[in-house]
Design a protein around this motif. Structure first.
Motif, PDB file in Angstrom:
ATOM      1  N   ASN A   1       0.919  -1.205   0.055  1.00 15.25           N
ATOM      2  CA  ASN A   1      -0.099   0.013   0.195  1.00 15.25           C
ATOM      3  C   ASN A   1       0.869   1.352   0.112  1.00 15.25           C
ATOM      4  N   LEU A   2       2.314   1.230   0.401  1.00 13.76           N
ATOM      5  CA  LEU A   2       2.921   2.471   0.498  1.00 13.76           C
ATOM      6  C   LEU A   2       4.163   2.321  -0.437  1.00 13.76           C
ATOM      7  N   VAL A   3       5.000   1.302  -0.319  1.00 15.48           N
ATOM      8  CA  VAL A   3       6.270   1.308  -1.297  1.00 15.48           C
ATOM      9  C   VAL A   3       5.878   1.039  -2.451  1.00 15.48           C
ATOM     10  N   LYS A   4       4.832   0.183  -2.934  1.00 18.29           N
ATOM     11  CA  LYS A   4       4.684  -0.149  -4.331  1.00 18.29           C
ATOM     12  C   LYS A   4       3.745   1.255  -4.666  1.00 18.29           C
ATOM     13  N   GLY A   5       4.247   1.692  -5.836  1.00 21.25           N
ATOM     14  CA  GLY A   5       3.677   2.995  -6.436  1.00 21.25           C
ATOM     15  C   GLY A   5       4.454   4.173  -6.091  1.00 21.25           C
ATOM     16  N   LEU A   6       5.504   4.058  -5.289  1.00 19.81           N
ATOM     17  CA  LEU A   6       6.424   5.023  -5.106  1.00 19.81           C
ATOM     18  C   LEU A   6       7.078   5.663  -6.449  1.00 19.81           C
ATOM     19  N   SER A   7       7.176   6.736  -6.655  1.00 21.68           N
ATOM     20  CA  SER A   7       7.825   7.544  -7.718  1.00 21.68           C
ATOM     21  C   SER A   7       9.272   6.893  -8.131  1.00 21.68           C
ATOM     22  N   THR A   8       9.584   6.777  -9.263  1.00 17.21           N
ATOM     23  CA  THR A   8      11.100   6.307  -9.514  1.00 17.21           C
ATOM     24  C   THR A   8      12.105   7.209  -9.586  1.00 17.21           C
ATOM     25  N   ASP A   9      11.697   8.447  -9.175  1.00 17.42           N
ATOM     26  CA  ASP A   9      12.524   9.517  -9.096  1.00 17.42           C
ATOM     27  C   ASP A   9      13.617   9.278  -7.995  1.00 17.42           C
ATOM     28  N   ASP A  10      14.903   9.645  -8.151  1.00 25.97           N
ATOM     29  CA  ASP A  10      15.933   9.184  -7.293  1.00 25.97           C
ATOM     30  C   ASP A  10      15.665   9.972  -5.847  1.00 25.97           C
ATOM     31  N   ASP A  11      14.959  11.269  -5.970  1.00 25.52           N
ATOM     32  CA  ASP A  11      14.824  12.026  -4.752  1.00 25.52           C
ATOM     33  C   ASP A  11      13.382  11.904  -4.182  1.00 25.52           C
ATOM     34  N   ALA A  12      12.793  10.818  -4.553  1.00 22.40           N
ATOM     35  CA  ALA A  12      11.217  10.364  -4.252  1.00 22.40           C
ATOM     36  C   ALA A  12      11.309  10.451  -2.564  1.00 22.40           C
TER      37      ALA A  12
END
Length: 417
Positions: free
Chosen positions: A222-233
């Motif tokens: 619910n949280l980690v999955k879907g996190l932006s792939t940007d290095d500074d996410a």
């Protein structure tokens, strides 16, 4: 007293839950404890209940505080926690034997100590815990900070037409302490009380369920999955949590998870986070002002260690632990209204870690805490219905309320509607 049938039914439940305890010590222990407590209440006559509430329970606070002042609980674990006699304990603490005997008798009667023989005592798990400042400071916190407000709450309500307190700067706390100061400002002027409050807040969750545990909230899904792939996410922004203990726990339990962890609190609090884990960025922020970690705008934020750019999508989750219960609804709406514009619809989540009182059948820990924060902050612990209405009023939708066991904090998962 309850009927014979009710007693028999409870005894059957206790027997069944006792057998289940051999298989599952988690939920079965909680259910067995609730059934046993219910049996005690059912067996009590009204006068027995009255005497317990008025005579036995208030005085245990006094006896414990005397014990803390005498370092009694430390003395009891000397010699490996073996049985200690009254005369020996009196010598070790410097207390009058007659006075000490009276305190020891009540501590034993209330289950704080074991009474092995007449005037012989041994420590219990609770008395051993009271050596730790995180546990023992619960008593000055409740009695000295909340006590005057709680003891005068009935008078305050009567003088204010029994309306629900809504003003944290002119409410039960100010009435009970005869002070114009908000509770937090009052504690700033009483550093010892502020330290004791901080110790208790750091310890009251010890050994209790945490939403970061695998069987509580699905962090990965619910949280980690879907996190932006940007290095500074930015994965998690902890809004107003204090010294960062929750983020440190998160990093300790999930060290493999990528994404920035950001701690926000008042600049004065952030100044005291020098020993914060290096994985966490501390930023001074007043949650009654617009949230700076926001989507749709790229801006520079001056952190304690460096200047970095905030990504376009804002944070994956904004998290508040024991923040909202310190404020009445009007102020809670102000907090939410300053947070919502920073959140990206369909990406950002709002996670609120608070007690959620069921609409029916509230646990005594949650309902008792509700009255305590009413007296101290003009705040409250909301029912499930109230939480949903409060969030909806500021444009949020409640996804799910995750609860591990009664009487502990839930995790409210919400998004921008």
């Amino acid at each position: 007293m309850a009927s014979t049938l009710e007693i028999a039914t409870l005894l059957q439940q206790i027997e069944a839950k006792g057998k289940a305890l051999e298989i599952d010590r988690g939920n079965s222990r909680i259910e067995l404890l609730a059934a046993a407590r219910s049996l005690c209440y059912k067996l009590e006559t009204p006068i027995e209940a009255l005497l317990r509430i008025c005579w036995a329970e208030p005085q245990v606070h006094t006896a414990i505080r005397v014990g803390i002042s005498l370092h009694l609980f430390e003395r009891l674990v000397e010699d490996g926690g073996s049985t200690q006699g009254l005369s020996q304990l009196a010598t070790m603490t410097g207390a009058d034997p007659v006075m000490l005997s009276r305190m020891l008798k009540h501590l034993a009667a209330m289950g704080i100590l074991y009474e092995i023989e007449a005037d012989d005592y041994a420590p219990t798990p609770l008395s051993k815990a009271l050596i730790d400042s995180r546990y023992q400071d619960a008593f000055p916190t409740v009695n000295d900070i909340a006590g005057p407000s709680l003891r005068n709450l009935h008078r305050y309500l009567a003088e204010n037409e029994f309306k629900n307190p809504q003003n944290p700067e002119d409410g039960p706390f100010q009435y009970g302490h005869n002070s114009p100061l908000h509770c937090f400002a009052w504690m700033q002027e009483h550093p010892e009380k502020l330290q004791q409050f901080g110790n208790f807040m750091a310890g009251y969750q010890a050994g209790r369920p945490s939403w970061m545990d695998l069987d509580f909230f699905p962090v990965e899904e619910n949280l980690v999955k879907g996190l932006s792939t940007d290095d500074d996410a930015v994965l998690l922004v902890d809004v107003g949590e204090g010294m960062g203990q929750d983020l440190e726990e998160f990093h300790r339990k999930l060290p493999h998870v990528r994404g920035q962890l950001i701690l926000q609190d008042t600049p004065e609090t952030i100044e005291r986070t020098a020993n914060l884990d290096k994985s966490i960025e501390p930023i001074g922020h007043d949650f009654f002002t617009p949230q700076p970690i926001r989507g749709n705008v790229r801006e520079s934020i001056k952190a304690q260690r460096e200047i970095f750019d905030i990504l376009l999508t804002g944070a994956r989750a904004y998290y508040m632990h024991s923040v909202m219960h310190n404020w009445p609804d009007l102020k809670c709406r102000e907090i939410l209204s300053n947070l919502k514009p920073a959140m990206a619809r369909g990406y950002s989540k709002l996670l609120i870690n608070e007690h959620v009182i069921p609409d029916k059948g509230g646990h005594h820990v949650s309902t008792g805490l509700d009255l305590l924060v009413m007296a101290v902050f003009s705040g409250g612990q909301c029912t499930e219905k109230h939480w949903r209405q409060l969030l909806q009023s500021e444009g949020f939708k409640t996804i799910k309320i995750w609860t591990f066991e009664p009487g502990t904090e839930s995790l409210i998962e919400a998004e921008v509607a």
